[in-house]
Write a protein that holds these residues in place. Structure first.
Motif, PDB file in Angstrom:
ATOM      1  N   GLY A 130       0.925  -1.326  -0.036  1.00 21.05           N
ATOM      2  CA  GLY A 130      -0.057  -0.159   0.139  1.00 21.05           C
ATOM      3  C   GLY A 130       0.801   1.408  -0.038  1.00 21.05           C
ATOM      4  O   GLY A 130       0.483   2.205  -0.540  1.00 21.05           O
ATOM      5  N   ARG A 131       1.814   1.435   0.741  1.00 23.79           N
ATOM      6  CA  ARG A 131       2.701   2.301   1.033  1.00 23.79           C
ATOM      7  C   ARG A 131       3.525   2.618  -0.550  1.00 23.79           C
ATOM      8  O   ARG A 131       3.699   3.599  -0.990  1.00 23.79           O
ATOM      9  N   ALA A 132       4.110   1.346  -0.912  1.00 24.43           N
ATOM     10  CA  ALA A 132       4.744   1.600  -2.320  1.00 24.43           C
ATOM     11  C   ALA A 132       3.939   2.066  -3.349  1.00 24.43           C
ATOM     12  O   ALA A 132       4.382   2.692  -4.156  1.00 24.43           O
ATOM     13  N   GLN A 133       2.596   1.635  -3.457  1.00 22.13           N
ATOM     14  CA  GLN A 133       1.760   1.985  -4.322  1.00 22.13           C
ATOM     15  C   GLN A 133       1.535   3.585  -4.400  1.00 22.13           C
ATOM     16  O   GLN A 133       1.355   4.402  -5.258  1.00 22.13           O
ATOM     17  N   PHE A 134       1.277   4.025  -3.013  1.00 19.00           N
ATOM     18  CA  PHE A 134       1.001   5.433  -2.771  1.00 19.00           C
ATOM     19  C   PHE A 134       2.337   6.066  -3.302  1.00 19.00           C
ATOM     20  O   PHE A 134       2.093   7.229  -3.894  1.00 19.00           O
ATOM     21  N   GLU A 135       3.500   5.861  -2.966  1.00 18.71           N
ATOM     22  CA  GLU A 135       4.724   6.344  -3.305  1.00 18.71           C
ATOM     23  C   GLU A 135       4.777   6.437  -4.917  1.00 18.71           C
ATOM     24  O   GLU A 135       5.303   7.482  -5.506  1.00 18.71           O
ATOM     25  N   ARG A 136       4.554   5.369  -5.499  1.00 18.22           N
ATOM     26  CA  ARG A 136       4.667   5.227  -6.973  1.00 18.22           C
ATOM     27  C   ARG A 136       3.607   6.442  -7.800  1.00 18.22           C
ATOM     28  O   ARG A 136       3.890   7.174  -8.490  1.00 18.22           O
ATOM     29  N   VAL A 145       7.887  -5.559  -2.922  1.00 19.37           N
ATOM     30  CA  VAL A 145       7.296  -5.338  -1.718  1.00 19.37           C
ATOM     31  C   VAL A 145       6.546  -6.485  -1.222  1.00 19.37           C
ATOM     32  O   VAL A 145       6.290  -7.362  -1.924  1.00 19.37           O
ATOM     33  N   LEU A 146       6.161  -6.365   0.230  1.00 20.02           N
ATOM     34  CA  LEU A 146       5.481  -7.559   0.797  1.00 20.02           C
ATOM     35  C   LEU A 146       4.115  -7.308   0.835  1.00 20.02           C
ATOM     36  O   LEU A 146       3.744  -6.142   1.091  1.00 20.02           O
ATOM     37  N   GLY A 147       3.240  -8.108   0.683  1.00 26.10           N
ATOM     38  CA  GLY A 147       1.779  -7.684   0.902  1.00 26.10           C
ATOM     39  C   GLY A 147       0.922  -7.372  -0.204  1.00 26.10           C
ATOM     40  O   GLY A 147       1.453  -7.222  -1.545  1.00 26.10           O
ATOM     41  N   ASP A 148      -0.244  -7.204  -0.232  1.00 22.81           N
ATOM     42  CA  ASP A 148      -1.077  -6.629  -1.353  1.00 22.81           C
ATOM     43  C   ASP A 148      -1.573  -5.178  -0.958  1.00 22.81           C
ATOM     44  O   ASP A 148      -1.645  -4.625   0.109  1.00 22.81           O
ATOM     45  N   VAL A 149      -1.821  -4.571  -2.305  1.00 18.20           N
ATOM     46  CA  VAL A 149      -2.357  -3.411  -1.901  1.00 18.20           C
ATOM     47  C   VAL A 149      -3.792  -3.506  -1.569  1.00 18.20           C
ATOM     48  O   VAL A 149      -4.598  -4.094  -1.801  1.00 18.20           O
ATOM     49  N   PRO A 150      -3.802  -2.525  -0.634  1.00 12.77           N
ATOM     50  CA  PRO A 150      -5.266  -2.508   0.201  1.00 12.77           C
ATOM     51  C   PRO A 150      -6.517  -2.208  -0.785  1.00 12.77           C
ATOM     52  O   PRO A 150      -6.443  -1.383  -1.473  1.00 12.77           O
ATOM     53  N   ASP A 151      -7.444  -3.097  -0.682  1.00 14.53           N
ATOM     54  CA  ASP A 151      -8.650  -3.077  -1.435  1.00 14.53           C
ATOM     55  C   ASP A 151      -9.778  -3.226  -0.669  1.00 14.53           C
ATOM     56  O   ASP A 151     -10.030  -4.428  -0.845  1.00 14.53           O
ATOM     57  N   ASP A 152     -10.579  -2.349   0.013  1.00 15.32           N
ATOM     58  CA  ASP A 152     -11.744  -2.737   0.775  1.00 15.32           C
ATOM     59  C   ASP A 152     -12.547  -1.935   0.855  1.00 15.32           C
ATOM     60  O   ASP A 152     -12.330  -0.707   0.772  1.00 15.32           O
ATOM     61  N   ASP A 153     -13.836  -2.165   0.375  1.00 13.51           N
ATOM     62  CA  ASP A 153     -14.994  -1.238   0.425  1.00 13.51           C
ATOM     63  C   ASP A 153     -15.213  -0.537   1.697  1.00 13.51           C
ATOM     64  O   ASP A 153     -16.077   0.505   1.617  1.00 13.51           O
ATOM     65  N   ALA A 188      -6.396  -4.179   6.554  1.00  9.17           N
ATOM     66  CA  ALA A 188      -7.313  -4.262   5.313  1.00  9.17           C
ATOM     67  C   ALA A 188      -7.346  -2.841   4.517  1.00  9.17           C
ATOM     68  O   ALA A 188      -7.396  -3.130   3.133  1.00  9.17           O
ATOM     69  N   THR A 189      -6.968  -1.767   5.133  1.00  8.42           N
ATOM     70  CA  THR A 189      -6.983  -0.370   4.449  1.00  8.42           C
ATOM     71  C   THR A 189      -5.660   0.273   4.426  1.00  8.42           C
ATOM     72  O   THR A 189      -5.603   1.288   3.448  1.00  8.42           O
ATOM     73  N   GLY A 190      -4.659   0.013   5.209  1.00  7.09           N
ATOM     74  CA  GLY A 190      -3.368   0.965   5.593  1.00  7.09           C
ATOM     75  C   GLY A 190      -3.791   1.905   6.401  1.00  7.09           C
ATOM     76  O   GLY A 190      -3.124   2.955   6.228  1.00  7.09           O
ATOM     77  N   TYR A 191      -5.079   2.197   6.815  1.00  6.63           N
ATOM     78  CA  TYR A 191      -5.478   3.472   7.508  1.00  6.63           C
ATOM     79  C   TYR A 191      -6.016   3.132   8.782  1.00  6.63           C
ATOM     80  O   TYR A 191      -6.900   2.145   8.997  1.00  6.63           O
ATOM     81  N   VAL A 192      -5.897   3.847   9.987  1.00 13.79           N
ATOM     82  CA  VAL A 192      -6.408   3.539  11.258  1.00 13.79           C
ATOM     83  C   VAL A 192      -6.644   5.045  11.868  1.00 13.79           C
ATOM     84  O   VAL A 192      -5.714   5.725  11.658  1.00 13.79           O
ATOM     85  N   SER A 193      -7.870   5.440  12.444  1.00 18.30           N
ATOM     86  CA  SER A 193      -7.893   6.575  13.208  1.00 18.30           C
ATOM     87  C   SER A 193      -6.665   6.865  14.237  1.00 18.30           C
ATOM     88  O   SER A 193      -6.327   5.832  14.802  1.00 18.30           O
TER      89      SER A 193
END
Length: 478
Positions: A60-66, A201-209, A353-358
């Protein structure tokens, strides 16, 4: 005599209010460069005392950087320039480019963290001695030269520092996007942005509705979010009242991901808040957003002051009275959101799931790890480093040290996660969104399912140990 400048871009991926780029564009020819440093991806070694291996930047972080790099390249091309992109170490890539275009000057952002400073020193050692190198401090709201006291003399608690900064410092005006000079003659091929497979990179790009916001990297998306949050939704008006929310798009600004990689300047945010105050309202919420920007600054300057001391088990307070556990099984349950404490589990599942949390949820999850499980706080910090789209090293590890009571806080004890859940998730909306096995229970049972007796568990279809984990710790001790 004409001058050719090379710009090594780092966490300053923007054209508006970018002093590094603006100063470089005073040259006759300018060549911006960005390096995807392979040392930042894949398994990494956490150095220092009691070192350990952990997963570096996640997908997720790597995709955001790209995406951020792609957006910057497009903006520079629209302005008549370009952005060279390489997959390699800056101290190996940039010197070759400097030599190829016969550059007179190198411009770069300078940052506070030890690793970031090491990368800068490595590059400076690799370029010719006669190359003029200009460093720019661009990552904070307040410029390092404008602090009331030098950062190595600043207090270690936030409130006195904040008051001094508010009363004795100022915020510089943002810089306009510069006119971009032509590229040097015989500029090398621009290069492609490496894919996630190339970066390994490790893991998958977050994709959760259920994601609170679809984070897209880049200055364009950052400016869109700034406009949306402040002006279109008018959410700034009630920021202080909503900032501890858990569910939804606009309970908080969510600027942090763009601030981290430099798609958004903190001075840009500050200026926008000032404009909002002039045109709509000045209240405790508008002040509080500036307050939070200064919290961010505080940790940047604290890391400039203490460096690697922050990463010791006992932190900058050099505590030797805490003996952190290294229980991998317990840590894995926390990572996966299987602690049996729903408020904590919801936070960890949302993060994965999302790469974010409050902020409220991430603080409670962190407190549970260090105070209820007594597990090394740096393990938790490294897990957040892997997942968080808005990961900033100073803010992340500074806050973890703060919560673990080894950093910038002298108070003892952690969060009461049960009372926090009752206060901030009274209807258990957040918990049931991320722990669907608890959906349908009354709020009290969703927050604390162990309150149900065996018959109630069977009747409601939530048997602890089968449908939902039993709590890892005695609930009476939480």
């Amino acid at each position: 005599m004409s001058e050719t400048a090379v710009v090594w871009l780092r966490r300053d991926l923007r054209v508006y209010d970018n002093p590094t780029l603006a100063d470089a564009c005073s040259a006759d020819r300018v060549l911006p460069v960005y390096c995807f440093d392979p040392r930042r991806y894949g398994p990494r070694q956490f150095g220092g005392p009691a070192s350990f291996e952990y997963d570096g930047i996640g997908a997720g972080r790597a995709q955001f950087e790209r995406e951020a790099v792609a957006d910057l390249r497009e903006q520079l091309r629209d302005a008549g320039g370009d952005l060279l992109v390489r997959h390699g170490r800056p101290d190996e890539v940039v010197p070759d480019i400097v030599e190829h275009v016969d550059a007179d000057r190198l411009h770069c952002q300078t940052l506070a963290l030890p690793e970031e400073r090491t990368r800068e020193h490595q590059l400076r050692a690799a370029v010719p001695d006669d190359l003029a190198v200009t460093r720019h401090w661009t990552h904070t709201l307040h410029h390092v030269e404008d602090l009331p006291t030098p950062y190595d003399e600043m207090p270690d608690t936030f409130t006195p520092w904040r008051k001094a900064v508010e009363n004795e410092s100022h915020v510089r005006d943002p810089l306009d996007a510069p006119a971009v000079p032509p590229l040097p003659a015989d500029t090398p091929e621009a290069g492609s942005i490496p894919g996630l497979d190339t970066l390994e990179v490790l893991g998958d790009v977050p994709d959760d509705d259920r994601m609170a916001l679809e984070f897209a990297g880049g200055e364009t998306a950052a400016q869109d979010r700034l406009e949306e949050y402040v002006w279109e939704s008018d959410s700034l008006r009630e920021y202080k009242q909503t900032r501890n929310g858990l569910v939804g798009r606009d309970y908080s600004s969510k600027f942090s991901a763009w601030l981290n990689v430099g798609c958004l300047s903190p001075r840009n945010v500050y200026q926008t808040v000032q404009a909002y105050e002039r045109e709509r309202v000045a209240n405790d919420s508008t002040y509080w957003l500036r307050f939070e920007l200064r919290w961010r600054d505080f940790f940047q300057f604290q890391f400039a002051k203490y460096g690697g001391q922050f990463f010791r088990p006992g932190g900058i307070r050099e505590r030797t009275d805490i003996h952190w556990r290294r229980d991998e099984a317990a840590f894995q349950r926390w990572q996966e959101g299987r602690t049996g404490v729903p408020f904590v589990d919801a936070a960890m599942r949302e993060l994965a799931a999302t790469g974010y949390v409050s902020n409220r949820a991430r603080q409670n999850a962190a407190s549970f790890l260090v105070h209820d499980l007594n597990i090394d706080w740096r393990w938790g910090g490294a897990h957040y480093e892997h997942h968080l789209l808005d990961y900033d090293p100073a803010s992340n590890y500074g806050n973890w040290a703060y919560i673990a009571k080894v950093g910038n806080d002298s108070r003892e004890g952690g969060f009461d996660v049960l009372s926090q859940a009752e206060r901030y998730d009274p209807g258990a909306e957040y918990i049931t969104q991320w722990c669907p096995a608890l959906d349908g229970l009354i709020a009290e049972y969703a927050r604390e399912p162990w309150r149900m007796n065996d018959r109630e568990q069977r009747d409601r279809g939530v048997v602890l140990g089968e449908d939902y984990p039993e709590p890892m710790v005695d609930p009476d001790r939480l």
